[in-house]
Design a protein around this motif. Structure first.
Motif, PDB file in Angstrom:
ATOM      1  N   GLY A  68       7.642 -13.377  -7.769  1.00 21.02           N
ATOM      2  CA  GLY A  68       7.266 -14.325  -8.812  1.00 21.02           C
ATOM      3  C   GLY A  68       8.470 -14.972  -9.474  1.00 21.02           C
ATOM      4  O   GLY A  68       9.620 -14.696  -9.141  1.00 21.02           O
ATOM      5  N   THR A  69       8.177 -15.839 -10.432  1.00 23.37           N
ATOM      6  CA  THR A  69       9.219 -16.609 -11.110  1.00 23.37           C
ATOM      7  C   THR A  69       9.552 -16.081 -12.495  1.00 23.37           C
ATOM      8  O   THR A  69      10.505 -16.540 -13.114  1.00 23.37           O
ATOM      9  N   GLU A  70       8.762 -15.134 -12.996  1.00 25.84           N
ATOM     10  CA  GLU A  70       8.983 -14.622 -14.352  1.00 25.84           C
ATOM     11  C   GLU A  70      10.268 -13.802 -14.429  1.00 25.84           C
ATOM     12  O   GLU A  70      10.624 -13.105 -13.504  1.00 25.84           O
ATOM     13  N   ASP A  71      10.934 -13.911 -15.545  1.00 22.96           N
ATOM     14  CA  ASP A  71      12.126 -13.114 -15.807  1.00 22.96           C
ATOM     15  C   ASP A  71      12.029 -12.614 -17.246  1.00 22.96           C
ATOM     16  O   ASP A  71      12.035 -13.441 -18.154  1.00 22.96           O
ATOM     17  N   PRO A  72      11.864 -11.320 -17.430  1.00 17.93           N
ATOM     18  CA  PRO A  72      11.966 -10.223 -16.469  1.00 17.93           C
ATOM     19  C   PRO A  72      10.747 -10.152 -15.537  1.00 17.93           C
ATOM     20  O   PRO A  72       9.696 -10.718 -15.818  1.00 17.93           O
ATOM     21  N   VAL A  73      10.921  -9.404 -14.452  1.00 19.09           N
ATOM     22  CA  VAL A  73       9.875  -9.200 -13.455  1.00 19.09           C
ATOM     23  C   VAL A  73       8.977  -8.058 -13.922  1.00 19.09           C
ATOM     24  O   VAL A  73       9.459  -6.944 -14.138  1.00 19.09           O
ATOM     25  N   ASP A  74       7.686  -8.352 -14.083  1.00 19.32           N
ATOM     26  CA  ASP A  74       6.739  -7.322 -14.537  1.00 19.32           C
ATOM     27  C   ASP A  74       6.298  -6.392 -13.418  1.00 19.32           C
ATOM     28  O   ASP A  74       6.109  -5.198 -13.627  1.00 19.32           O
ATOM     29  N   SER A  75       6.089  -6.951 -12.225  1.00 19.91           N
ATOM     30  CA  SER A  75       5.593  -6.179 -11.087  1.00 19.91           C
ATOM     31  C   SER A  75       5.892  -6.962  -9.812  1.00 19.91           C
ATOM     32  O   SER A  75       6.253  -8.136  -9.871  1.00 19.91           O
ATOM     33  N   ILE A  76       5.727  -6.293  -8.685  1.00 25.35           N
ATOM     34  CA  ILE A  76       5.889  -6.936  -7.381  1.00 25.35           C
ATOM     35  C   ILE A  76       4.674  -6.581  -6.546  1.00 25.35           C
ATOM     36  O   ILE A  76       4.337  -5.400  -6.398  1.00 25.35           O
ATOM     37  N   MET A  77       4.019  -7.598  -5.993  1.00 26.46           N
ATOM     38  CA  MET A  77       2.903  -7.365  -5.080  1.00 26.46           C
ATOM     39  C   MET A  77       3.449  -7.397  -3.659  1.00 26.46           C
ATOM     40  O   MET A  77       4.155  -8.336  -3.275  1.00 26.46           O
ATOM     41  N   LEU A  78       3.117  -6.369  -2.897  1.00 27.48           N
ATOM     42  CA  LEU A  78       3.497  -6.300  -1.492  1.00 27.48           C
ATOM     43  C   LEU A  78       2.273  -6.623  -0.648  1.00 27.48           C
ATOM     44  O   LEU A  78       1.215  -6.014  -0.827  1.00 27.48           O
ATOM     45  N   HIS A  79       2.398  -7.576   0.261  1.00 26.82           N
ATOM     46  CA  HIS A  79       1.330  -7.953   1.187  1.00 26.82           C
ATOM     47  C   HIS A  79       1.778  -7.462   2.564  1.00 26.82           C
ATOM     48  O   HIS A  79       2.726  -8.003   3.135  1.00 26.82           O
ATOM     49  N   ILE A  80       1.097  -6.431   3.067  1.00 33.79           N
ATOM     50  CA  ILE A  80       1.520  -5.752   4.286  1.00 33.79           C
ATOM     51  C   ILE A  80       0.539  -6.056   5.408  1.00 33.79           C
ATOM     52  O   ILE A  80      -0.676  -5.920   5.230  1.00 33.79           O
ATOM     53  N   ARG A  81       1.074  -6.464   6.547  1.00 36.08           N
ATOM     54  CA  ARG A  81       0.267  -6.765   7.729  1.00 36.08           C
ATOM     55  C   ARG A  81       0.815  -5.974   8.910  1.00 36.08           C
ATOM     56  O   ARG A  81       1.997  -5.687   8.970  1.00 36.08           O
ATOM     57  N   GLY A  82      -0.078  -5.663   9.847  1.00 37.73           N
ATOM     58  CA  GLY A  82       0.338  -4.938  11.035  1.00 37.73           C
ATOM     59  C   GLY A  82      -0.126  -3.502  10.987  1.00 37.73           C
ATOM     60  O   GLY A  82      -1.167  -3.200  10.403  1.00 37.73           O
ATOM     61  N   GLY A  83       0.649  -2.618  11.560  1.00 36.49           N
ATOM     62  CA  GLY A  83       0.266  -1.215  11.600  1.00 36.49           C
ATOM     63  C   GLY A  83       1.470  -0.318  11.762  1.00 36.49           C
ATOM     64  O   GLY A  83       2.586  -0.777  11.979  1.00 36.49           O
ATOM     65  N   GLY A  84       1.205   0.957  11.651  1.00 37.36           N
ATOM     66  CA  GLY A  84       2.246   1.963  11.817  1.00 37.36           C
ATOM     67  C   GLY A  84       2.687   2.545  10.488  1.00 37.36           C
ATOM     68  O   GLY A  84       2.856   1.826   9.511  1.00 37.36           O
ATOM     69  N   ASP A  85       2.838   3.847  10.472  1.00 38.87           N
ATOM     70  CA  ASP A  85       3.217   4.526   9.236  1.00 38.87           C
ATOM     71  C   ASP A  85       4.653   4.264   8.812  1.00 38.87           C
ATOM     72  O   ASP A  85       5.014   4.528   7.666  1.00 38.87           O
ATOM     73  N   ASP A  86       5.491   3.721   9.717  1.00 43.97           N
ATOM     74  CA  ASP A  86       6.878   3.472   9.327  1.00 43.97           C
ATOM     75  C   ASP A  86       6.986   2.401   8.244  1.00 43.97           C
ATOM     76  O   ASP A  86       8.003   2.316   7.561  1.00 43.97           O
ATOM     77  N   VAL A  87       5.940   1.607   8.016  1.00 41.25           N
ATOM     78  CA  VAL A  87       5.969   0.625   6.925  1.00 41.25           C
ATOM     79  C   VAL A  87       5.993   1.310   5.560  1.00 41.25           C
ATOM     80  O   VAL A  87       6.457   0.726   4.579  1.00 41.25           O
ATOM     81  N   LEU A  88       5.532   2.533   5.490  1.00 42.10           N
ATOM     82  CA  LEU A  88       5.495   3.234   4.204  1.00 42.10           C
ATOM     83  C   LEU A  88       6.893   3.596   3.711  1.00 42.10           C
ATOM     84  O   LEU A  88       7.116   3.689   2.508  1.00 42.10           O
ATOM     85  N   THR A  89       7.839   3.772   4.628  1.00 41.47           N
ATOM     86  CA  THR A  89       9.210   4.103   4.227  1.00 41.47           C
ATOM     87  C   THR A  89       9.797   3.035   3.315  1.00 41.47           C
ATOM     88  O   THR A  89      10.273   3.360   2.221  1.00 41.47           O
ATOM     89  N   PRO A  90       9.780   1.747   3.685  1.00 45.02           N
ATOM     90  CA  PRO A  90      10.323   0.754   2.753  1.00 45.02           C
ATOM     91  C   PRO A  90       9.500   0.602   1.473  1.00 45.02           C
ATOM     92  O   PRO A  90      10.050   0.294   0.418  1.00 45.02           O
ATOM     93  N   VAL A  91       8.194   0.824   1.546  1.00 46.08           N
ATOM     94  CA  VAL A  91       7.372   0.750   0.328  1.00 46.08           C
ATOM     95  C   VAL A  91       7.879   1.761  -0.689  1.00 46.08           C
ATOM     96  O   VAL A  91       8.134   1.419  -1.852  1.00 46.08           O
ATOM     97  N   PHE A  92       8.055   2.992  -0.259  1.00 48.19           N
ATOM     98  CA  PHE A  92       8.497   4.033  -1.184  1.00 48.19           C
ATOM     99  C   PHE A  92       9.982   3.916  -1.524  1.00 48.19           C
ATOM    100  O   PHE A  92      10.401   4.307  -2.613  1.00 48.19           O
TER     101      PHE A  92
END
Length: 134
Positions: A68-92
């Motif tokens: 988003g454009t707000e400063d400070p940043v209140d939150s970040i929405m992650l839009h995840i597509r595809g599959g595989g549990d390895d995507v959880l590593t960058p999320v955490f």
């Protein structure tokens, strides 16, 4: 179709959206500069050429970071597509770098490295929907 998760600050005892009072206002994640720096340090491969809308590509998945454009940043929405549990590593990794929690928007519950069933349910649902429309 994406699995959407929200990175935000929540009290330590909150485990689902039902426990958040209507008047709760989370503390910001930080200034836009500090948030972008934390993302870059946590996951250097993140494309932040557009600082409001980052992108990260994995071997079997993609992730858009709606900063988003707000400063400070209140939150970040992650839009995840595809599959595989390895995507959880960058999320955490992102959640750790920003010292925040991860809210599964489909389930309404927080996910943790030990509780990721929402991701698996999303993939099953998506696959059923895709196969039923063929």
């Amino acid at each position: 179709m994406s699995w959407d998760v929200l990175l935000l600050h929540l009290p330590n005892d909150v485990t689902s959206v039902q426990q958040i009072s209507d008047d709760y206002a989370p503390a910001p994640l930080g200034s836009q500069h500090d948030v972008l720096a934390a993302i870059t340090q946590a996951i250097p491969d993140t494309d932040l050429s557009d600082p409001t809308w980052g992108e990260l590509l994995g071997p079997t998945w993609s992730m858009e970071l709606n900063i988003g454009t707000e400063d400070p940043v209140d939150s970040i929405m992650l839009h995840i597509r595809g599959g595989g549990d390895d995507v959880l590593t960058p999320v955490f990794r992102l959640a750790g770098a920003l010292r925040c929690k991860v809210l599964d928007c489909a389930e309404g519950d927080l996910i943790t490295p030990l509780e990721t069933s929402g991701w698996h349910r999303f993939q099953q649902y998506r696959d059923r929907m895709l196969h039923s429309h063929r």
